[in-house]
Motif scaffolding. Structure first.
Motif, PDB file in Angstrom:
ATOM      1  N   GLU A  44       0.826  -1.207   0.000  1.00  0.00           N
ATOM      2  CA  GLU A  44       0.000   0.000   0.000  1.00  0.00           C
ATOM      3  C   GLU A  44       0.865   1.264   0.000  1.00  0.00           C
ATOM      4  O   GLU A  44       0.590   2.214  -0.733  1.00  0.00           O
ATOM      5  CB  GLU A  44      -0.937   0.000   1.199  1.00  0.00           C
ATOM      6  N   ALA A  45       1.908   1.279   0.802  1.00  0.00           N
ATOM      7  CA  ALA A  45       2.791   2.444   0.872  1.00  0.00           C
ATOM      8  C   ALA A  45       3.529   2.646  -0.453  1.00  0.00           C
ATOM      9  O   ALA A  45       3.686   3.781  -0.907  1.00  0.00           O
ATOM     10  CB  ALA A  45       3.784   2.288   2.026  1.00  0.00           C
ATOM     11  N   ALA A  46       3.972   1.562  -1.083  1.00  0.00           N
ATOM     12  CA  ALA A  46       4.643   1.667  -2.380  1.00  0.00           C
ATOM     13  C   ALA A  46       3.681   2.223  -3.428  1.00  0.00           C
ATOM     14  O   ALA A  46       4.053   3.091  -4.228  1.00  0.00           O
ATOM     15  CB  ALA A  46       5.181   0.311  -2.810  1.00  0.00           C
ATOM     16  N   ASN A  47       2.447   1.740  -3.411  1.00  0.00           N
ATOM     17  CA  ASN A  47       1.448   2.236  -4.361  1.00  0.00           C
ATOM     18  C   ASN A  47       1.206   3.729  -4.177  1.00  0.00           C
ATOM     19  O   ASN A  47       1.043   4.458  -5.156  1.00  0.00           O
ATOM     20  CB  ASN A  47       0.141   1.461  -4.231  1.00  0.00           C
ATOM     21  N   THR A  54       4.466  -6.083  -5.270  1.00  0.00           N
ATOM     22  CA  THR A  54       3.425  -7.105  -5.175  1.00  0.00           C
ATOM     23  C   THR A  54       3.813  -8.173  -4.162  1.00  0.00           C
ATOM     24  O   THR A  54       4.981  -8.288  -3.780  1.00  0.00           O
ATOM     25  CB  THR A  54       3.189  -7.786  -6.536  1.00  0.00           C
ATOM     26  N   LEU A  55       2.828  -8.968  -3.783  1.00  0.00           N
ATOM     27  CA  LEU A  55       3.111 -10.114  -2.914  1.00  0.00           C
ATOM     28  C   LEU A  55       4.069 -11.085  -3.596  1.00  0.00           C
ATOM     29  O   LEU A  55       4.919 -11.682  -2.936  1.00  0.00           O
ATOM     30  CB  LEU A  55       1.814 -10.829  -2.540  1.00  0.00           C
ATOM     31  N   VAL A  57       6.522 -10.349  -5.643  1.00  0.00           N
ATOM     32  CA  VAL A  57       7.884  -9.808  -5.514  1.00  0.00           C
ATOM     33  C   VAL A  57       8.427 -10.073  -4.114  1.00  0.00           C
ATOM     34  O   VAL A  57       9.572 -10.508  -3.947  1.00  0.00           O
ATOM     35  CB  VAL A  57       7.901  -8.294  -5.840  1.00  0.00           C
ATOM     36  N   LEU A  58       7.605  -9.832  -3.110  1.00  0.00           N
ATOM     37  CA  LEU A  58       8.044 -10.049  -1.732  1.00  0.00           C
ATOM     38  C   LEU A  58       8.304 -11.529  -1.454  1.00  0.00           C
ATOM     39  O   LEU A  58       9.301 -11.889  -0.813  1.00  0.00           O
ATOM     40  CB  LEU A  58       7.011  -9.488  -0.759  1.00  0.00           C
ATOM     41  N   ALA A  59       7.435 -12.397  -1.958  1.00  0.00           N
ATOM     42  CA  ALA A  59       7.620 -13.839  -1.759  1.00  0.00           C
ATOM     43  C   ALA A  59       8.884 -14.320  -2.459  1.00  0.00           C
ATOM     44  O   ALA A  59       9.646 -15.128  -1.914  1.00  0.00           O
ATOM     45  CB  ALA A  59       6.402 -14.601  -2.274  1.00  0.00           C
ATOM     46  N   HIS A  60       9.123 -13.828  -3.654  1.00  0.00           N
ATOM     47  CA  HIS A  60      10.337 -14.217  -4.392  1.00  0.00           C
ATOM     48  C   HIS A  60      11.591 -13.769  -3.636  1.00  0.00           C
ATOM     49  O   HIS A  60      12.558 -14.528  -3.523  1.00  0.00           O
ATOM     50  CB  HIS A  60      10.316 -13.611  -5.797  1.00  0.00           C
ATOM     51  N   ALA A  61      11.561 -12.556  -3.097  1.00  0.00           N
ATOM     52  CA  ALA A  61      12.709 -12.061  -2.338  1.00  0.00           C
ATOM     53  C   ALA A  61      12.996 -12.942  -1.127  1.00  0.00           C
ATOM     54  O   ALA A  61      14.151 -13.240  -0.822  1.00  0.00           O
ATOM     55  CB  ALA A  61      12.465 -10.618  -1.903  1.00  0.00           C
ATOM     56  N   ARG A  62      11.946 -13.393  -0.456  1.00  0.00           N
ATOM     57  CA  ARG A  62      12.144 -14.287   0.695  1.00  0.00           C
ATOM     58  C   ARG A  62      12.697 -15.640   0.248  1.00  0.00           C
ATOM     59  O   ARG A  62      13.547 -16.217   0.907  1.00  0.00           O
ATOM     60  CB  ARG A  62      10.830 -14.467   1.443  1.00  0.00           C
TER      61      ARG A  62
END
Length: 73
Positions: A44-47, A54-55, A57-62
């Protein structure tokens, strides 16, 4: 984490956008991870900044972090 800190180069700005203390965000950077409970707030803050996050992107980073050689040590 890198993608997050490209959106917010200053930890103070990220902390302010999330309504958190600077110390909390600094601890995330020091540990090299952001707790998943903040994913939706981050998106939300990035938007609001006009950035895409996106989720996925975050999941891939983890997932990439978990496979890193540093974690095997």
């Amino acid at each position: 984490m890198t993608h997050i800190f490209h959106i917010w180069p200053k930890m103070a700005d990220l902390a302010a956008d999330l309504g958190l203390s600077y110390q909390t965000v600094a601890a995330w950077k020091r540990r090299g991870r952001i707790p998943a409970e903040y994913d939706l707030s981050l998106i939300e803050a990035a938007n609001r900044k006009g950035c895409s996050l996106t989720l996925d992107v975050l999941a891939h980073a983890r997932a990439v972090r978990k496979r890193s050689p540093e974690d095997a040590a």
